[in-house]
Scaffold this active site. Structure first.
Site, short mmCIF file in Angstrom:
data_model
loop_
_atom_site.label_atom_id
_atom_site.label_comp_id
_atom_site.label_asym_id
_atom_site.label_seq_id
_atom_site.Cartn_x
_atom_site.Cartn_y
_atom_site.Cartn_z
N GLU A 109 5.33 91.49 66.07
CA GLU A 109 3.98 91.29 65.95
C GLU A 109 3.38 90.00 65.12
O GLU A 109 4.10 89.56 64.11
CB GLU A 109 3.34 92.61 65.16
N TYR A 121 -5.76 90.96 74.71
CA TYR A 121 -4.73 91.78 75.18
C TYR A 121 -4.36 91.28 76.74
O TYR A 121 -5.31 90.81 77.53
CB TYR A 121 -5.17 93.03 75.38
N LYS A 137 9.37 95.70 54.08
CA LYS A 137 9.44 96.60 53.05
C LYS A 137 8.61 97.88 53.36
O LYS A 137 7.68 97.79 54.22
CB LYS A 137 9.31 95.93 51.69
C1 LIG Z 1 2.86 89.01 57.91
C2 LIG Z 1 3.28 90.52 58.14
C3 LIG Z 1 3.89 91.03 57.42
C4 LIG Z 1 4.33 92.47 57.48
N1 LIG Z 1 4.91 93.15 56.51
C5 LIG Z 1 5.35 94.58 56.84
C6 LIG Z 1 6.20 95.14 55.63
O1 LIG Z 1 6.71 94.67 54.98
N2 LIG Z 1 6.27 96.75 55.89
C7 LIG Z 1 5.69 97.36 57.05
O2 LIG Z 1 5.92 98.35 57.14
N3 LIG Z 1 4.87 96.67 57.75
C8 LIG Z 1 4.82 95.46 57.78
N4 LIG Z 1 3.86 94.66 58.72
C9 LIG Z 1 3.48 95.29 59.82
C10 LIG Z 1 2.23 95.99 59.78
O3 LIG Z 1 2.45 97.36 59.19
C11 LIG Z 1 1.64 96.21 61.00
O4 LIG Z 1 1.19 94.71 61.55
C12 LIG Z 1 0.64 97.02 61.27
O5 LIG Z 1 1.00 98.42 61.18
C13 LIG Z 1 -0.18 97.08 62.61
O6 LIG Z 1 0.50 97.65 63.77
P1 LIG Z 1 0.11 97.64 65.09
O7 LIG Z 1 0.05 96.49 65.91
O8 LIG Z 1 1.05 98.33 65.91
O9 LIG Z 1 -1.21 98.32 65.14
C14 LIG Z 1 3.70 93.25 58.58
C15 LIG Z 1 2.75 92.52 59.41
C16 LIG Z 1 2.84 91.18 59.18
C17 LIG Z 1 1.72 90.53 60.14
N1 LIG Z 2 -6.09 86.41 64.48
C1 LIG Z 2 -5.60 87.16 65.27
N2 LIG Z 2 -4.24 87.30 65.33
C2 LIG Z 2 -3.51 88.31 66.25
N3 LIG Z 2 -4.13 89.13 67.15
C3 LIG Z 2 -5.63 89.13 67.08
C4 LIG Z 2 -6.43 88.08 66.18
N4 LIG Z 2 -7.81 88.47 66.30
C5 LIG Z 2 -8.01 89.22 67.30
N5 LIG Z 2 -6.77 89.55 67.67
C6 LIG Z 2 -6.30 90.82 68.64
O1 LIG Z 2 -6.21 91.82 68.14
C7 LIG Z 2 -5.13 92.58 68.68
C8 LIG Z 2 -4.50 93.23 67.59
O2 LIG Z 2 -4.88 94.38 66.67
P1 LIG Z 2 -3.90 95.32 66.19
O3 LIG Z 2 -5.14 96.30 65.74
O4 LIG Z 2 -2.87 94.91 65.80
O5 LIG Z 2 -3.79 96.19 67.74
P2 LIG Z 2 -2.32 96.58 68.44
O6 LIG Z 2 -1.66 97.86 67.61
O7 LIG Z 2 -2.96 96.75 69.62
O8 LIG Z 2 -1.46 95.37 68.45
C9 LIG Z 2 -4.45 91.39 69.45
O9 LIG Z 2 -3.50 92.06 70.62
C10 LIG Z 2 -5.38 90.37 69.88
O10 LIG Z 2 -6.03 90.77 71.21
MG LIG Z 3 -0.96 94.95 66.50
#
Ligand SMILES: Cc1cc2nc3c(=O)[nH]c(=O)nc-3n(C[C@H](O)[C@H](O)[C@H](O)COP(=O)(O)O)c2cc1C
Ligand SMILES: Nc1ncnc2c1ncn2[C@@H]1O[C@H](COP(=O)(O)OP(=O)(O)O)[C@@H](O)[C@H]1O
Ligand SMILES: [Mg+2]
Length: 190
Positions: A109, A121, A137
């Protein structure tokens, strides 16, 4: 569009290691093999990034996750990112299982340090992964997770200003030619 991307995937190639990247060290438990370049399609996941964290992450498709080389360990990284033929921005990236959410599938991600006007998307996302920031973590609250990610963003913002990281912004990997990157296709120079 889906098909075009699928035919081109997985696209994972390793680049030249430049001065200042002596970070990879087995003794320190820091992953080797950086920088790493990935291109793949952005898919929908749990939407927690936007809805719960206020920090969206563009998640790569499963094919990209499945073909990630073993050298690239789970953890938090930073580098550069580009959506379709847009500009190159700083990014932070999480590779792993999101222990706070106890995901059952590994994800890759990318949070891009830019405010986009709308979701992207289905777009093609290119990333140059340059530096390892920390291991992933578990946290005892959502606030702690958000604070950690914001701190990663700050660290990345500063680190990527350094010349040895800046040069990758102009890497040919990010240059478009007829809408495609013709320099590297699936790891082969063309
Ligand atoms: C820079 C960064 C650091 C992260 N660090 C952690 C972490 O240490 N532990 C964790 O459980 N998730 C971590 N995450 C993941 C987030 O939990 C995750 O982006 C969030 O659940 C969104 O998930 P989704 O795209 O499936 O909606 C991190 C994400 C980013 C961008
Ligand atoms: N600054 C950004 N960085 C990453 N994704 C972004 C950003 N701004 C908008 N988005 C949009 O948000 C979506 C991710 O949102 P998120 O809540 O993590 O959903 P998903 O669980 O579907 O990944 C990306 O797929 C993209 O379309
Ligand atoms: Mg996401």
């Amino acid at each position: 569009m889906n098909c075009v991307f699928r035919n081109a995937l997985p696209f994972v190639t390793m680049g030249r290691v430049v001065k200042g990247f002596g970070r990879g060290s087995k003794e320190l438990g820091i992953p080797t093999g950086l920088p790493f370049f990935i291109v793949g399609q952005v898919i929908k996941q749990f939407r927690r990034g936007q809805r719960e964290l206020g920090l969206p992450t563009a998640n790569f498709s499963e094919d990209v996750v499945e073909h990630l080389p073993k050298e690239l360990d789970c953890g938090i990284y930073c580098g550069w990112a580009k959506v379709d033929s847009g500009p190159v921005y700083k990014m932070v990236m999480s590779i792993g299982w999101n222990p706070y959410y106890k995901n059952t599938k590994k994800s890759i991600e990318t949070h891009i340090l830019h405010e986009f006007k709308k979701d992207f998307y289905g777009s093609m996302l290119k990333v140059a992964i340059l530096a390892y920031l920390r291991p992933e973590k578990n946290f005892s609250s959502l606030e702690e997770l958000i604070t950690a990610i914001k701190s990663d963003i700050q660290a990345a913002d500063k680190l990527l200003e350094q010349p040895e990281y800046q040069i990758f912004k102009d890497n040919s990997f990010f240059q478009d030619k007829n809408g495609q990157n013709n320099k590297y296709i699936n790891g082969h120079k063309t």
